[in-house]
Design a protein around this motif. Structure first.
Motif, PDB file in Angstrom:
ATOM      1  N   LEU A  57       0.822  -1.201   0.000  1.00 42.41           N
ATOM      2  CA  LEU A  57       0.000   0.000   0.000  1.00 42.41           C
ATOM      3  C   LEU A  57       0.865   1.263   0.000  1.00 42.41           C
ATOM      4  O   LEU A  57       0.552   2.239  -0.677  1.00 42.41           O
ATOM      5  CB  LEU A  57      -0.933  -0.021   1.206  1.00 42.41           C
ATOM      6  CG  LEU A  57      -1.979   1.082   1.283  1.00 42.41           C
ATOM      7  CD1 LEU A  57      -2.912   1.016   0.075  1.00 42.41           C
ATOM      8  CD2 LEU A  57      -2.792   0.949   2.558  1.00 42.41           C
ATOM      9  N   ARG A  58       1.958   1.246   0.731  1.00 36.07           N
ATOM     10  CA  ARG A  58       2.848   2.419   0.789  1.00 36.07           C
ATOM     11  C   ARG A  58       3.490   2.671  -0.573  1.00 36.07           C
ATOM     12  O   ARG A  58       3.573   3.809  -1.034  1.00 36.07           O
ATOM     13  CB  ARG A  58       3.919   2.193   1.861  1.00 36.07           C
ATOM     14  CG  ARG A  58       4.952   3.283   1.975  1.00 36.07           C
ATOM     15  CD  ARG A  58       4.282   4.592   2.348  1.00 36.07           C
ATOM     16  NE  ARG A  58       5.203   5.688   2.225  1.00 36.07           N
ATOM     17  CZ  ARG A  58       5.469   6.524   3.203  1.00 36.07           C
ATOM     18  NH1 ARG A  58       4.872   6.407   4.353  1.00 36.07           N
ATOM     19  NH2 ARG A  58       6.310   7.507   3.024  1.00 36.07           N
ATOM     20  N   GLU A  59       3.952   1.618  -1.229  1.00 34.66           N
ATOM     21  CA  GLU A  59       4.570   1.780  -2.551  1.00 34.66           C
ATOM     22  C   GLU A  59       3.548   2.309  -3.558  1.00 34.66           C
ATOM     23  O   GLU A  59       3.856   3.167  -4.385  1.00 34.66           O
ATOM     24  CB  GLU A  59       5.141   0.447  -3.038  1.00 34.66           C
ATOM     25  CG  GLU A  59       6.337  -0.014  -2.236  1.00 34.66           C
ATOM     26  CD  GLU A  59       6.780  -1.414  -2.606  1.00 34.66           C
ATOM     27  OE1 GLU A  59       6.182  -2.021  -3.518  1.00 34.66           O
ATOM     28  OE2 GLU A  59       7.724  -1.908  -1.958  1.00 34.66           O
ATOM     29  N   GLU A  60       2.331   1.800  -3.475  1.00 33.15           N
ATOM     30  CA  GLU A  60       1.268   2.259  -4.367  1.00 33.15           C
ATOM     31  C   GLU A  60       0.984   3.747  -4.145  1.00 33.15           C
ATOM     32  O   GLU A  60       0.827   4.516  -5.100  1.00 33.15           O
ATOM     33  CB  GLU A  60       0.010   1.432  -4.120  1.00 33.15           C
ATOM     34  CG  GLU A  60      -1.114   1.690  -5.081  1.00 33.15           C
ATOM     35  CD  GLU A  60      -2.298   0.782  -4.807  1.00 33.15           C
ATOM     36  OE1 GLU A  60      -3.427   1.247  -5.028  1.00 33.15           O
ATOM     37  OE2 GLU A  60      -2.103  -0.368  -4.371  1.00 33.15           O
ATOM     38  N   GLY A  61       0.953   4.158  -2.911  1.00 35.24           N
ATOM     39  CA  GLY A  61       0.745   5.576  -2.592  1.00 35.24           C
ATOM     40  C   GLY A  61       1.882   6.442  -3.080  1.00 35.24           C
ATOM     41  O   GLY A  61       1.663   7.554  -3.584  1.00 35.24           O
ATOM     42  N   ASP A  62       3.120   5.968  -2.928  1.00 34.87           N
ATOM     43  CA  ASP A  62       4.277   6.713  -3.417  1.00 34.87           C
ATOM     44  C   ASP A  62       4.225   6.879  -4.932  1.00 34.87           C
ATOM     45  O   ASP A  62       4.533   7.956  -5.460  1.00 34.87           O
ATOM     46  CB  ASP A  62       5.575   6.016  -3.013  1.00 34.87           C
ATOM     47  CG  ASP A  62       5.864   6.126  -1.523  1.00 34.87           C
ATOM     48  OD1 ASP A  62       5.216   6.966  -0.849  1.00 34.87           O
ATOM     49  OD2 ASP A  62       6.721   5.353  -1.032  1.00 34.87           O
ATOM     50  N   GLU A  63       3.841   5.820  -5.643  1.00 32.07           N
ATOM     51  CA  GLU A  63       3.744   5.902  -7.101  1.00 32.07           C
ATOM     52  C   GLU A  63       2.676   6.902  -7.519  1.00 32.07           C
ATOM     53  O   GLU A  63       2.881   7.697  -8.438  1.00 32.07           O
ATOM     54  CB  GLU A  63       3.429   4.521  -7.687  1.00 32.07           C
ATOM     55  CG  GLU A  63       4.575   3.540  -7.573  1.00 32.07           C
ATOM     56  CD  GLU A  63       4.169   2.115  -7.948  1.00 32.07           C
ATOM     57  OE1 GLU A  63       3.002   1.902  -8.369  1.00 32.07           O
ATOM     58  OE2 GLU A  63       5.022   1.223  -7.807  1.00 32.07           O
ATOM     59  N   ARG A  64       1.545   6.877  -6.851  1.00 28.75           N
ATOM     60  CA  ARG A  64       0.481   7.837  -7.167  1.00 28.75           C
ATOM     61  C   ARG A  64       0.920   9.261  -6.860  1.00 28.75           C
ATOM     62  O   ARG A  64       0.596  10.198  -7.590  1.00 28.75           O
ATOM     63  CB  ARG A  64      -0.790   7.501  -6.382  1.00 28.75           C
ATOM     64  CG  ARG A  64      -1.462   6.258  -6.871  1.00 28.75           C
ATOM     65  CD  ARG A  64      -2.720   5.972  -6.089  1.00 28.75           C
ATOM     66  NE  ARG A  64      -3.345   4.740  -6.558  1.00 28.75           N
ATOM     67  CZ  ARG A  64      -4.402   4.202  -6.008  1.00 28.75           C
ATOM     68  NH1 ARG A  64      -4.976   4.787  -4.971  1.00 28.75           N
ATOM     69  NH2 ARG A  64      -4.909   3.084  -6.490  1.00 28.75           N
ATOM     70  N   HIS A  65       1.656   9.435  -5.774  1.00 27.61           N
ATOM     71  CA  HIS A  65       2.160  10.761  -5.419  1.00 27.61           C
ATOM     72  C   HIS A  65       3.117  11.265  -6.491  1.00 27.61           C
ATOM     73  O   HIS A  65       3.038  12.434  -6.892  1.00 27.61           O
ATOM     74  CB  HIS A  65       2.850  10.720  -4.054  1.00 27.61           C
ATOM     75  CG  HIS A  65       3.446  12.023  -3.639  1.00 27.61           C
ATOM     76  ND1 HIS A  65       2.678  13.094  -3.267  1.00 27.61           N
ATOM     77  CD2 HIS A  65       4.737  12.435  -3.552  1.00 27.61           C
ATOM     78  CE1 HIS A  65       3.469  14.118  -2.969  1.00 27.61           C
ATOM     79  NE2 HIS A  65       4.727  13.726  -3.125  1.00 27.61           N
TER      80      HIS A  65
END
Length: 73
Positions: A57-65
């Motif tokens: 979930l953290r990696e997914e959020g970083d990519e979206r950011h």
């Protein structure tokens, strides 16, 4: 020791013991429940975050950011 004084000491001892036990029970009960509640809350949070995600979930959020920041630039 006069009888009335003995009775007064016994009454005072019982009263003091009752107050102390009442205070200990009042303080102890929330402390016993707290770890159980925290454990249940942590389990619920883990399940909600984990769900059926294939990615972290953290990696997914970083990519979206990063994608959002690139679009803004």
């Amino acid at each position: 020791m006069p009888g009335w004084l003995t009775e007064a000491v016994i009454v005072q001892a019982i009263t003091t013991l009752g107050i102390v036990l009442g205070a200990l029970i009042t303080v102890d009960l929330p402390l016993r429940k707290k770890p159980t509640v925290i454990g249940k809350d942590a389990q619920e949070a883990r399940e909600q975050v984990k769900n059926s995600h294939d990615t972290n979930l953290r990696e997914e959020g970083d990519e979206r950011h990063e994608a959002t920041m690139a679009a803004i630039r």
